[in-house]
Enzyme design. Structure first.
Site, PDB file in Angstrom:
ATOM      1  N   GLY A   9       0.830  -1.207   0.000  1.00 30.93           N
ATOM      2  CA  GLY A   9       0.000   0.000   0.000  1.00 30.93           C
ATOM      3  C   GLY A   9       0.863   1.255   0.000  1.00 30.93           C
ATOM      4  O   GLY A   9       0.593   2.213   0.724  1.00 30.93           O
ATOM      5  N   VAL A  61      -2.731  -7.853  -1.700  1.00 26.45           N
ATOM      6  CA  VAL A  61      -2.149  -8.595  -0.574  1.00 26.45           C
ATOM      7  C   VAL A  61      -3.080  -9.685  -0.027  1.00 26.45           C
ATOM      8  O   VAL A  61      -2.624 -10.614   0.631  1.00 26.45           O
ATOM      9  CB  VAL A  61      -1.731  -7.664   0.592  1.00 26.45           C
ATOM     10  CG1 VAL A  61      -0.636  -6.706   0.172  1.00 26.45           C
ATOM     11  CG2 VAL A  61      -2.935  -6.917   1.174  1.00 26.45           C
ATOM     12  N   ASN A  89       1.688  -2.347   5.381  1.00 27.43           N
ATOM     13  CA  ASN A  89       0.890  -1.136   5.586  1.00 27.43           C
ATOM     14  C   ASN A  89      -0.484  -1.206   4.910  1.00 27.43           C
ATOM     15  O   ASN A  89      -1.412  -0.519   5.334  1.00 27.43           O
ATOM     16  CB  ASN A  89       1.681   0.068   5.060  1.00 27.43           C
ATOM     17  CG  ASN A  89       0.832   1.300   4.884  1.00 27.43           C
ATOM     18  OD1 ASN A  89       0.489   1.987   5.844  1.00 27.43           O
ATOM     19  ND2 ASN A  89       0.441   1.576   3.637  1.00 27.43           N
ATOM     20  N   SER A 141      -3.465  -0.181  14.222  1.00 28.74           N
ATOM     21  CA  SER A 141      -4.350   0.965  14.471  1.00 28.74           C
ATOM     22  C   SER A 141      -4.739   1.050  15.940  1.00 28.74           C
ATOM     23  O   SER A 141      -4.801   0.024  16.641  1.00 28.74           O
ATOM     24  CB  SER A 141      -5.634   0.819  13.647  1.00 28.74           C
ATOM     25  OG  SER A 141      -6.563   1.811  14.005  1.00 28.74           O
ATOM     26  N   TYR A 154     -12.580  -4.158  11.306  1.00 30.33           N
ATOM     27  CA  TYR A 154     -11.277  -3.474  11.280  1.00 30.33           C
ATOM     28  C   TYR A 154     -10.533  -3.667  12.609  1.00 30.33           C
ATOM     29  O   TYR A 154      -9.326  -3.943  12.631  1.00 30.33           O
ATOM     30  CB  TYR A 154     -11.537  -1.996  10.997  1.00 30.33           C
ATOM     31  CG  TYR A 154     -10.318  -1.128  10.794  1.00 30.33           C
ATOM     32  CD1 TYR A 154      -9.647  -1.117   9.574  1.00 30.33           C
ATOM     33  CD2 TYR A 154      -9.862  -0.296  11.807  1.00 30.33           C
ATOM     34  CE1 TYR A 154      -8.543  -0.295   9.381  1.00 30.33           C
ATOM     35  CE2 TYR A 154      -8.761   0.536  11.624  1.00 30.33           C
ATOM     36  CZ  TYR A 154      -8.109   0.532  10.402  1.00 30.33           C
ATOM     37  OH  TYR A 154      -7.019   1.347  10.227  1.00 30.33           O
ATOM     38  N   ALA A 156     -10.882  -6.103  14.740  1.00 31.17           N
ATOM     39  CA  ALA A 156     -10.453  -7.512  14.835  1.00 31.17           C
ATOM     40  C   ALA A 156      -9.234  -7.762  13.954  1.00 31.17           C
ATOM     41  O   ALA A 156      -8.282  -8.446  14.358  1.00 31.17           O
ATOM     42  CB  ALA A 156     -11.602  -8.436  14.421  1.00 31.17           C
ATOM     43  N   LYS A 158      -6.913  -5.618  12.957  1.00 31.48           N
ATOM     44  CA  LYS A 158      -5.706  -4.977  13.483  1.00 31.48           C
ATOM     45  C   LYS A 158      -5.254  -5.631  14.793  1.00 31.48           C
ATOM     46  O   LYS A 158      -4.055  -5.767  15.033  1.00 31.48           O
ATOM     47  CB  LYS A 158      -5.950  -3.480  13.686  1.00 31.48           C
ATOM     48  CG  LYS A 158      -6.221  -2.713  12.383  1.00 31.48           C
ATOM     49  CD  LYS A 158      -5.076  -2.841  11.399  1.00 31.48           C
ATOM     50  CE  LYS A 158      -5.201  -1.859  10.238  1.00 31.48           C
ATOM     51  NZ  LYS A 158      -4.104  -1.988   9.272  1.00 31.48           N
ATOM     52  N   ILE A 187      -5.091   9.997  11.301  1.00 34.62           N
ATOM     53  CA  ILE A 187      -4.067  10.564  10.424  1.00 34.62           C
ATOM     54  C   ILE A 187      -4.757  11.080   9.158  1.00 34.62           C
ATOM     55  O   ILE A 187      -5.650  10.409   8.618  1.00 34.62           O
ATOM     56  CB  ILE A 187      -3.021   9.482  10.040  1.00 34.62           C
ATOM     57  CG1 ILE A 187      -2.461   8.764  11.285  1.00 34.62           C
ATOM     58  CG2 ILE A 187      -1.905  10.089   9.189  1.00 34.62           C
ATOM     59  CD1 ILE A 187      -1.692   9.621  12.271  1.00 34.62           C
TER      60      ILE A 187
HETATM   61  P1  NAP Z   1      -5.261   5.015   2.256  1.00 30.35           P
HETATM   62  O1  NAP Z   1      -4.829   6.426   2.072  1.00 30.35           O
HETATM   63  O2  NAP Z   1      -6.664   4.612   2.023  1.00 30.35           O
HETATM   64  O3  NAP Z   1      -4.282   4.084   1.355  1.00 30.35           O
HETATM   65  C1  NAP Z   1      -4.454   2.707   1.380  1.00 30.35           C
HETATM   66  C2  NAP Z   1      -3.296   2.066   0.659  1.00 30.35           C
HETATM   67  O4  NAP Z   1      -3.411   0.639   0.767  1.00 30.35           O
HETATM   68  C3  NAP Z   1      -3.264   2.386  -0.821  1.00 30.35           C
HETATM   69  O5  NAP Z   1      -1.919   2.458  -1.216  1.00 30.35           O
HETATM   70  C4  NAP Z   1      -3.944   1.148  -1.452  1.00 30.35           C
HETATM   71  O6  NAP Z   1      -3.544   0.888  -2.798  1.00 30.35           O
HETATM   72  C5  NAP Z   1      -3.413   0.068  -0.526  1.00 30.35           C
HETATM   73  N1  NAP Z   1      -4.242  -1.149  -0.506  1.00 30.35           N
HETATM   74  C6  NAP Z   1      -5.522  -1.288  -0.082  1.00 30.35           C
HETATM   75  N2  NAP Z   1      -5.920  -2.578  -0.229  1.00 30.35           N
HETATM   76  C7  NAP Z   1      -4.858  -3.260  -0.757  1.00 30.35           C
HETATM   77  C8  NAP Z   1      -4.655  -4.583  -1.159  1.00 30.35           C
HETATM   78  N3  NAP Z   1      -5.625  -5.526  -1.020  1.00 30.35           N
HETATM   79  N4  NAP Z   1      -3.457  -4.933  -1.696  1.00 30.35           N
HETATM   80  C9  NAP Z   1      -2.472  -4.003  -1.839  1.00 30.35           C
HETATM   81  N5  NAP Z   1      -2.607  -2.717  -1.470  1.00 30.35           N
HETATM   82  C10 NAP Z   1      -3.799  -2.345  -0.948  1.00 30.35           C
HETATM   83  O7  NAP Z   1      -4.931   4.513   3.746  1.00 30.35           O
HETATM   84  P2  NAP Z   1      -3.967   5.120   4.875  1.00 30.35           P
HETATM   85  O8  NAP Z   1      -4.761   6.018   5.725  1.00 30.35           O
HETATM   86  O9  NAP Z   1      -2.695   5.567   4.285  1.00 30.35           O
HETATM   87  O10 NAP Z   1      -3.723   3.778   5.726  1.00 30.35           O
HETATM   88  C11 NAP Z   1      -2.539   3.017   5.644  1.00 30.35           C
HETATM   89  C12 NAP Z   1      -2.546   2.015   6.794  1.00 30.35           C
HETATM   90  O11 NAP Z   1      -2.623   2.719   8.028  1.00 30.35           O
HETATM   91  C13 NAP Z   1      -3.727   1.061   6.775  1.00 30.35           C
HETATM   92  O12 NAP Z   1      -3.325  -0.220   7.194  1.00 30.35           O
HETATM   93  C14 NAP Z   1      -4.677   1.666   7.781  1.00 30.35           C
HETATM   94  O13 NAP Z   1      -5.530   0.705   8.329  1.00 30.35           O
HETATM   95  C15 NAP Z   1      -3.698   2.209   8.783  1.00 30.35           C
HETATM   96  N6  NAP Z   1      -4.239   3.272   9.632  1.00 30.35           N
HETATM   97  C16 NAP Z   1      -4.650   4.466   9.112  1.00 30.35           C
HETATM   98  C17 NAP Z   1      -5.138   5.445   9.954  1.00 30.35           C
HETATM   99  C18 NAP Z   1      -5.594   6.795   9.460  1.00 30.35           C
HETATM  100  O14 NAP Z   1      -6.103   7.572  10.267  1.00 30.35           O
HETATM  101  N7  NAP Z   1      -5.431   7.125   8.192  1.00 30.35           N
HETATM  102  C19 NAP Z   1      -5.230   5.204  11.321  1.00 30.35           C
HETATM  103  C20 NAP Z   1      -4.815   3.981  11.818  1.00 30.35           C
HETATM  104  C21 NAP Z   1      -4.308   3.025  10.972  1.00 30.35           C
HETATM  105  P3  NAP Z   1      -4.295   1.594  -4.072  1.00 30.35           P
HETATM  106  O15 NAP Z   1      -3.792   3.023  -4.091  1.00 30.35           O
HETATM  107  O16 NAP Z   1      -3.844   0.806  -5.260  1.00 30.35           O
HETATM  108  O17 NAP Z   1      -5.761   1.513  -3.787  1.00 30.35           O
END
Ligand code: NAP
Length: 243
Positions: A9, A61, A89, A141, A154, A156, A158, A187
């Protein structure tokens, strides 16, 4: 041997910030993405603008056959590059109350975070163990630590990755490979776009949402060669929201 970092990701949000941080430290960057090629290309362009290099690796993934074919195939072909650091990620959310949750909502969210962790890490692990060196950092998370209403799937997923982080750390510590997790709070990325930041930030001690670069900083710390005595931990990056 060129030391490489695989960021699942890596095309957007936190993953992109991790790619750029690791590029600034001189690593070769493998940018994984699921479908958004334009965003992945943009990440790679920004990696190159920092004077580093890398390539795109497209696979979903949660599909073990794709992970094996694309990632396993890449590893098999390499003579010069080794994956020294793996950042799991990739993640999605699909929120609803459990009462209304459909099978696909449960399966997609759990299979992406928890299944993705398993399939991708399994592919990379053997090389790390043979070389007796490696860093694995899982992006989990706050929801996986405290649970969040509307996010049973989500939370579960994480929490599952947190358990796996601690178990794997114990399995492979003696082989010089560490396994840790970073747990972001709110974030600013596409994932949190629809949220009411004005209202939510009043609950956060530092009174704001975090930036992807602040999560990337924590990942780089755990991935650094100097962090060899830290394994099995979950580092929160949440502005003090929950400890
Ligand atoms: P985001 O902006 O929605 O980006 C998600 C990324 O994951 C994108 O690069 C997407 O690829 C990729 N992705 C999704 N499903 C995938 C799959 N099946 N195979 C390969 N790649 C996949 O999310 P983010 O906020 O940066 O989150 C990144 C991580 O941080 C996640 O694990 C999320 O749960 C965690 N997180 C985020 C927050 C927050 O507040 N943002 C808080 C806690 C945890 P494409 O561009 O090709 O779709």
């Amino acid at each position: 041997m060129t030391k490489s970092v695989l960021v699942t990701g890596g095309s957007r949000g936190i993953g992109r910030a991790i790619c750029l941080k690791m590029a600034s430290l001189g690593y070769y960057i493998l940018v994984n993405y699921k479908g958004n090629e334009a965003a992945a290309q943009e990440t790679l362009a920004q990696v190159r603008a920092l004077g580093a290099d890398g390539e795109l690796l497209q696979f979903d993934v949660q599909h073990k056959e794709q992970v094996k074919a694309v990632l396993g195939g890449w590893i098999e072909q390499q003579k010069e590059k080794v994956i020294e650091i793996l950042v799991n990620n990739a993640g999605i959310k699909d929120d609803t109350l459990m009462l209304w949750m459909k099978d696909e909502q449960w399966e997609n969210v759990v299979d992406t975070s928890l299944g993705g962790f398993f399939y991708v890490t399994r592919e990379v692990l053997n090389g790390m163990l043979l070389r007796k060196s490696g860093r694995i950092v899982n992006v989990v998370s706050l929801s996986g630590l405290k649970g969040m209403a509307g996010q049973t799937n989500y939370s579960a997923a994480k929490a599952g990755v947190i358990g796996a982080t601690k178990a794997l750390a114990q399995e492979i510590g003696k082989r010089g490979v560490t396994v840790n997790a970073v747990a972001p709070g709110f974030i600013q990325t596409d994932m949190t776009e629809g949220l009411n930041e004005k209202e939510l930030k009043t609950m956060i001690p530092v009174q704001r949402f975090g930036q992807p670069e602040e999560v990337a900083h924590a990942v780089a710390f755990l991935a650094s060669p100097e962090s060899g005595y830290i394994t099995g931990v979950v580092l929160s990056v949440n502005g003090g929201l929950y400890t």
